[in-house]
Design a protein around this motif. Structure first.
Motif, PDB file in Angstrom:
ATOM      1  N   GLN A  92       0.767  -1.384  -0.097  1.00 42.10           N
ATOM      2  CA  GLN A  92      -0.001  -0.016   0.035  1.00 42.10           C
ATOM      3  C   GLN A  92       0.897   1.265  -0.057  1.00 42.10           C
ATOM      4  O   GLN A  92       1.794   1.401   0.950  1.00 42.10           O
ATOM      5  N   LEU A  93       0.633   2.172  -1.036  1.00 43.72           N
ATOM      6  CA  LEU A  93       1.523   3.096  -1.159  1.00 43.72           C
ATOM      7  C   LEU A  93       0.439   4.441  -0.783  1.00 43.72           C
ATOM      8  O   LEU A  93      -0.623   4.521  -1.246  1.00 43.72           O
ATOM      9  N   THR A  94       1.163   5.375   0.085  1.00 39.39           N
ATOM     10  CA  THR A  94       0.190   6.528   0.471  1.00 39.39           C
ATOM     11  C   THR A  94       1.330   7.718   0.216  1.00 39.39           C
ATOM     12  O   THR A  94       2.253   7.788   0.540  1.00 39.39           O
ATOM     13  N   VAL A  95       0.626   8.904  -0.396  1.00 37.06           N
ATOM     14  CA  VAL A  95       1.196   9.861  -0.790  1.00 37.06           C
ATOM     15  C   VAL A  95       0.647  11.102   0.060  1.00 37.06           C
ATOM     16  O   VAL A  95      -0.448  11.333   0.120  1.00 37.06           O
ATOM     17  N   PHE A  96       1.407  11.819   0.810  1.00 38.16           N
ATOM     18  CA  PHE A  96       0.938  12.855   1.833  1.00 38.16           C
ATOM     19  C   PHE A  96       1.268  14.237   1.277  1.00 38.16           C
ATOM     20  O   PHE A  96       2.345  14.420   0.720  1.00 38.16           O
ATOM     21  N   ALA A  97       0.561  15.285   1.205  1.00 37.43           N
ATOM     22  CA  ALA A  97       0.813  16.567   0.714  1.00 37.43           C
ATOM     23  C   ALA A  97       0.346  17.661   1.728  1.00 37.43           C
ATOM     24  O   ALA A  97      -0.713  17.547   2.199  1.00 37.43           O
ATOM     25  N   LYS A  98       1.259  18.456   2.116  1.00 37.58           N
ATOM     26  CA  LYS A  98       0.918  19.796   3.126  1.00 37.58           C
ATOM     27  C   LYS A  98       0.831  20.984   2.251  1.00 37.58           C
ATOM     28  O   LYS A  98       1.775  20.932   1.589  1.00 37.58           O
ATOM     29  N   VAL A  99      -0.310  21.210   2.058  1.00 37.35           N
ATOM     30  CA  VAL A  99      -0.637  22.236   1.197  1.00 37.35           C
ATOM     31  C   VAL A  99      -0.728  23.878   1.924  1.00 37.35           C
ATOM     32  O   VAL A  99      -1.427  23.805   2.927  1.00 37.35           O
ATOM     33  N   GLN A 100      -0.128  24.818   1.544  1.00 33.94           N
ATOM     34  CA  GLN A 100      -0.194  26.146   2.163  1.00 33.94           C
ATOM     35  C   GLN A 100      -0.533  27.076   0.868  1.00 33.94           C
ATOM     36  O   GLN A 100       0.450  27.014   0.106  1.00 33.94           O
ATOM     37  N   LEU A 101      -1.499  27.831   1.139  1.00 35.77           N
ATOM     38  CA  LEU A 101      -1.840  28.952   0.197  1.00 35.77           C
ATOM     39  C   LEU A 101      -1.556  30.378   0.982  1.00 35.77           C
ATOM     40  O   LEU A 101      -1.992  30.579   2.097  1.00 35.77           O
ATOM     41  N   ILE A 102      -0.401  31.000   0.631  1.00 39.82           N
ATOM     42  CA  ILE A 102       0.176  32.360   1.287  1.00 39.82           C
ATOM     43  C   ILE A 102      -0.417  33.418   0.285  1.00 39.82           C
ATOM     44  O   ILE A 102      -0.132  33.511  -0.793  1.00 39.82           O
ATOM     45  N   MET A 115      -3.315  16.663   2.949  1.00 46.18           N
ATOM     46  CA  MET A 115      -4.122  15.706   2.202  1.00 46.18           C
ATOM     47  C   MET A 115      -3.368  14.303   2.093  1.00 46.18           C
ATOM     48  O   MET A 115      -2.180  14.432   1.994  1.00 46.18           O
ATOM     49  N   ARG A 116      -4.037  13.487   1.609  1.00 45.06           N
ATOM     50  CA  ARG A 116      -3.103  12.311   1.284  1.00 45.06           C
ATOM     51  C   ARG A 116      -4.300  11.453   0.313  1.00 45.06           C
ATOM     52  O   ARG A 116      -5.276  11.473   0.172  1.00 45.06           O
ATOM     53  N   ALA A 117      -3.293  10.544  -0.355  1.00 41.42           N
ATOM     54  CA  ALA A 117      -4.055   9.762  -1.456  1.00 41.42           C
ATOM     55  C   ALA A 117      -3.297   8.384  -1.287  1.00 41.42           C
ATOM     56  O   ALA A 117      -2.130   8.166  -1.151  1.00 41.42           O
ATOM     57  N   THR A 118      -4.386   7.277  -1.259  1.00 48.03           N
ATOM     58  CA  THR A 118      -3.580   5.823  -1.086  1.00 48.03           C
ATOM     59  C   THR A 118      -4.082   4.992  -2.543  1.00 48.03           C
ATOM     60  O   THR A 118      -5.165   5.003  -2.771  1.00 48.03           O
ATOM     61  N   THR A 119      -3.095   4.041  -2.634  1.00 43.57           N
ATOM     62  CA  THR A 119      -3.415   3.068  -3.678  1.00 43.57           C
ATOM     63  C   THR A 119      -2.566   1.737  -3.113  1.00 43.57           C
ATOM     64  O   THR A 119      -1.812   1.809  -2.356  1.00 43.57           O
ATOM     65  N   ILE A 149      -6.241  19.512  -5.084  1.00 36.36           N
ATOM     66  CA  ILE A 149      -5.654  20.752  -4.756  1.00 36.36           C
ATOM     67  C   ILE A 149      -6.463  22.001  -5.569  1.00 36.36           C
ATOM     68  O   ILE A 149      -6.905  23.014  -5.185  1.00 36.36           O
ATOM     69  N   HIS A 150      -6.416  21.741  -6.875  1.00 37.74           N
ATOM     70  CA  HIS A 150      -7.146  22.780  -7.588  1.00 37.74           C
ATOM     71  C   HIS A 150      -8.536  22.933  -7.341  1.00 37.74           C
ATOM     72  O   HIS A 150      -8.954  23.896  -7.375  1.00 37.74           O
ATOM     73  N   ARG A 151      -9.355  21.724  -7.375  1.00 33.62           N
ATOM     74  CA  ARG A 151     -10.643  21.756  -6.457  1.00 33.62           C
ATOM     75  C   ARG A 151     -10.847  22.966  -5.326  1.00 33.62           C
ATOM     76  O   ARG A 151     -11.698  23.562  -4.985  1.00 33.62           O
ATOM     77  N   ARG A 152      -9.952  22.423  -4.400  1.00 32.90           N
ATOM     78  CA  ARG A 152      -9.966  23.186  -2.877  1.00 32.90           C
ATOM     79  C   ARG A 152      -9.554  24.545  -3.206  1.00 32.90           C
ATOM     80  O   ARG A 152     -10.346  25.397  -2.686  1.00 32.90           O
TER      81      ARG A 152
END
Length: 164
Positions: A92-102, A115-119, A149-152
């Motif tokens: 199982q692979l999980t990618v984590f993204a910490k997103v900041q809008l400044i 955010m995270r996504a898993t497969t 992220i684009h939708r967010r």
């Protein structure tokens, strides 16, 4: 009868303030201007480059930057489905993204989100096949995260005053 129900449902949605994110007003010039005003900071590694390129395509950057999008990626893998010889059969692979809008006017943090996504994928005897599956899975996950992220961002800008 079905037509009456459908019309009633549409009227009910309109009464509660529902409006699609990408309706004609949602993809208006003001929304495009907001999204084009987002500068995507470089993201480390090859996966980061792929995510950044997808975001640049989706945001149509090129306007005067008013915001900076800072993203930090991390990934984690875990084997499971253990065989009798103690070897894993799936990963199982999980990618984590910490997103900041400044906001660049004053360098204030507009929002921050994790955010995270898993497969998962099968592990086979070929090391090359495993590596190929792992890389392909990670690439698909960062592209999925880029879309989220684009939708967010679009959701955030629907709540903000119209662009100048």
């Amino acid at each position: 009868m079905k037509k009456l129900l459908a019309i009633g449902f549409v009227l009910l949605l309109g009464a509660c303030g529902f409006r699609p994110l990408y309706e004609a007003g949602g993809s208006s010039a003001a929304m495009q201007q907001h999204l084009a005003g987002v500068e995507v900071a470089p993201i480390a590694d090859r996966l980061g480059q792929q995510m950044r390129n997808r975001l640049l395509d989706r945001l149509n950057s090129g306007g005067t930057p008013q915001y900076r999008l800072v993203i930090t990626l991390a990934q984690e893998s875990e084997g499971y489905g253990i065989r009798p010889d103690a070897a894993a059969t799936q990963e199982q692979l999980t990618v984590f993204a910490k997103v900041q809008l400044i906001n660049l006017n004053g360098e204030t943090l507009v929002f921050e989100e994790d955010m995270r996504a898993t497969t998962s994928y099968d592990l086979v005897l070929s090391d090359y096949a495993i590596l190929s599956r792992r890389e392909d899975s990670a690439r698909r996950l960062v592209l999925e995260l880029a879309e989220r992220i684009h939708r967010r961002l679009a959701l955030h800008f629907t709540k903000v005053e119209p662009a100048p």
